[in-house]
Write a protein that holds these residues in place. Sequence first.
Motif, PDB file in Angstrom:
ATOM      1  N   LEU B  55       2.323  -1.531   6.321  1.00 31.15           N
ATOM      2  CA  LEU B  55       3.801  -1.775   6.187  1.00 31.15           C
ATOM      3  C   LEU B  55       4.487   0.348   5.764  1.00 31.15           C
ATOM      4  O   LEU B  55       5.712   0.475   6.765  1.00 31.15           O
ATOM      5  N   LEU B  59       7.519   0.886   8.286  1.00 28.53           N
ATOM      6  CA  LEU B  59       8.903   2.320   8.100  1.00 28.53           C
ATOM      7  C   LEU B  59       8.658   3.576   8.836  1.00 28.53           C
ATOM      8  O   LEU B  59      10.089   3.093   9.087  1.00 28.53           O
ATOM      9  N   VAL B  68       7.184  -5.869   9.905  1.00 26.89           N
ATOM     10  CA  VAL B  68       6.337  -6.345   8.345  1.00 26.89           C
ATOM     11  C   VAL B  68       6.655  -7.602   7.753  1.00 26.89           C
ATOM     12  O   VAL B  68       5.378  -7.467   7.135  1.00 26.89           O
ATOM     13  N   LEU B  72       3.989  -8.386   4.648  1.00 27.06           N
ATOM     14  CA  LEU B  72       4.825  -8.729   3.283  1.00 27.06           C
ATOM     15  C   LEU B  72       4.919  -9.550   2.605  1.00 27.06           C
ATOM     16  O   LEU B  72       3.894  -9.590   1.857  1.00 27.06           O
ATOM     17  N   LEU B 127      12.963  -3.773   3.372  1.00 30.10           N
ATOM     18  CA  LEU B 127      11.921  -3.965   3.480  1.00 30.10           C
ATOM     19  C   LEU B 127      11.660  -4.565   2.093  1.00 30.10           C
ATOM     20  O   LEU B 127      11.334  -6.390   2.003  1.00 30.10           O
TER      21      LEU B 127
END
Lengths: 539, 170
Positions: B55, B59, B68, B72, B127
């Motif tokens: 992650l 980013l 992503v 998650l 996110l």
Amino acid sequence: MSKTPPPAELAKISHQPPETPWMETPVEFRPGTWCYSGKPKALEALGLPNVREWSPPDEDWKLPEGWQKIIYEGFKDRLNKYRSLKIFMDICVRCGACADKCHFFLGTGDPKNMPVLRAELLRSVYRKDFTTAGKILGHFAGARELTVDVLKEWFYYFYQCTECRRCSVFCPYGIDTAEITMMARELLHLVGVNINWILEPASNCSRTGNHLGLQPHTLRDSIDSLCEDIEDVTGVHIEVPLNKKGAEILFITPSADAFADPGIYTFMGYILLFEHIGLDYTMSTYASEGGNFGLFTNQETMKKLNAKMYAEAKRLGVKWILGGECGHMWRVIHQYMDTMNGPADFLEAPVSPITGTKFENAKSTKMVHITEFTADLIQHNKLKLDPRRNDHRTVSFHDSCNPSRAMGLFEEPRYILKNVVNNFHEMPENAIREQTFCCGSGTGLNTDEYMEMRMRGGFPRANAVKYVHEKHGVDLLSCICAIDRATLSTLMQYWIPMVEVAGVHELVGNALVMEGEGERTTDLREEDLADVEGEEDAV
Amino acid sequence: MDLKSLLNQRKVTILGRWFDLIVSSYPSDASRMLKKEDRFANPLGSTISREIETLFDALLSGADAEQVKPSLDRLLRIKAVQDFAPSEAMAFIFSLKEAIRTHLATELREDGIADSLVLFESRIDALALMGFDVYMKCREAIYQLKTDELKRQTHKLLERANRMGGTAQG
């Protein structure tokens, strides 16, 4: 209207759990983490005390008058009766070897799921009531009074142990946490604290011979319907003998194999095998359950449910019993049957009618595991197999807790798989054989209201399956336990939806080349086979 | 140095802090187990450390949402069945802000960095928004599991009942 707190204040919110000593942290019954209580009807049928309506989140559990004394007497009685319990209460040195071996601890991070601490829930009361140090020094000696909160804690955590015995593999003293949990559950039964998902099947089984309470005609109908499915796939017509007196062998398997998906495909595998070798066998509509939920209830119920299988073997006049792919049935047979109901002198020491092999390991219980039986057939070249019929699958094997850790059955299922499957991949070493991870739903915890906890408990198993799925493309997890077949399917659906679950004998059934069969284009699930060329060359 | 280079340079310490903050939401007795490196002996901790790194990298590189989502999902699928309220389950995403601010306290005062941080933090917020969707999907899956399991448990009996129902009607 209240003011919105400034960011600095909001940032002070801590997500860290409060630090209170474990003895002073009461349990909180959140949805998904506890099972429904035993229904009065089931308690009455099993002759269990304190019949009433209650629910775990209730403040008042409606315990009987003098319940502490009832537990004290029950504890005392069991300490005298079972030397192992006394030893397990005294011997632990808190070395911590077991601490991070429990799937529930690995999946929750809750310290009371460390086997050492789970046992300590019981030990702390044991010290207070049965040791001099505990009586005098109390808390300082790790002792505490049995209060309602402690009882609730027992219920919460002893129904968060699947008696899988993985921790016992690592204990230098061999403390069997499963037996500690069994004793704790027995004590809870004395005051009417228990769960319905165990008691109702146990009660049904006691009455009609299987968990769902199915009567003979329903079983007949379900089995006939499976035979029709077999005929659709293979073109072979088979009839399954039921309650046939004088058959050589009585075959007993979990009843779920006769009607639950995916157990039904394993069942098809069994009967294809028996037809293939011309076995003289029968099934029974009365001893129609391999599972023994008495193991999760108390010694009396376990004994009764186990005895019905032998009573039926005697009634039908068979020579010995062949047992299907079940988990805890085998723990009962292997560890308790002989001293509980045995020896079964009215039966004969099992000999394979096809190969002549004497099953020395079963000469006292007179009951042979089907993977031992089938592995022996393969070893003697008695089966015509075409493993390419499983080529559309990439398979791994989950060692079911009870057959692996309670009876050391590691090689037979693998030997069978090696002969019926071409694409096979093991999970990593510390997740298989005696170190296998539980499905997270054993010991009668496979109920839907307990789903969140089951998914946590099964996470370590799913994590290892995910690894072989990603590395080798495994899409079928085989196992030899009916609870596994049911619960691993759900576990996979949540964690790795691309993986399905099957019994080992489903794969045997796919591979068996039956006499007079038609061309097979699908497997037993009626899913297309991979392109197989030159099938007639197969042996 | 710009923020991206700074975050890259301090990646190990920031990720370490982020990991510790996440682990602190579990009882302290579990922290030793959660720090073990074997991914099979410690599925929870190893998943956290592996996925937060993915992650963090995403980013920094400005990867798009679809890239992503799997990470998650792996993290929130666990949180969705553990003893966390939805807010607690989502909190780990925001704790990256705390990890960065703690480790870059001095640097963040430099010209230009603060503005970049606002941008970077808005990516963390995005996110989190995506996280809500993933979390809800996992929770909904639980209800689906219950229904499907029930059907499987009585597959043949349901088939029979349907067949009989069909006969009666027709």
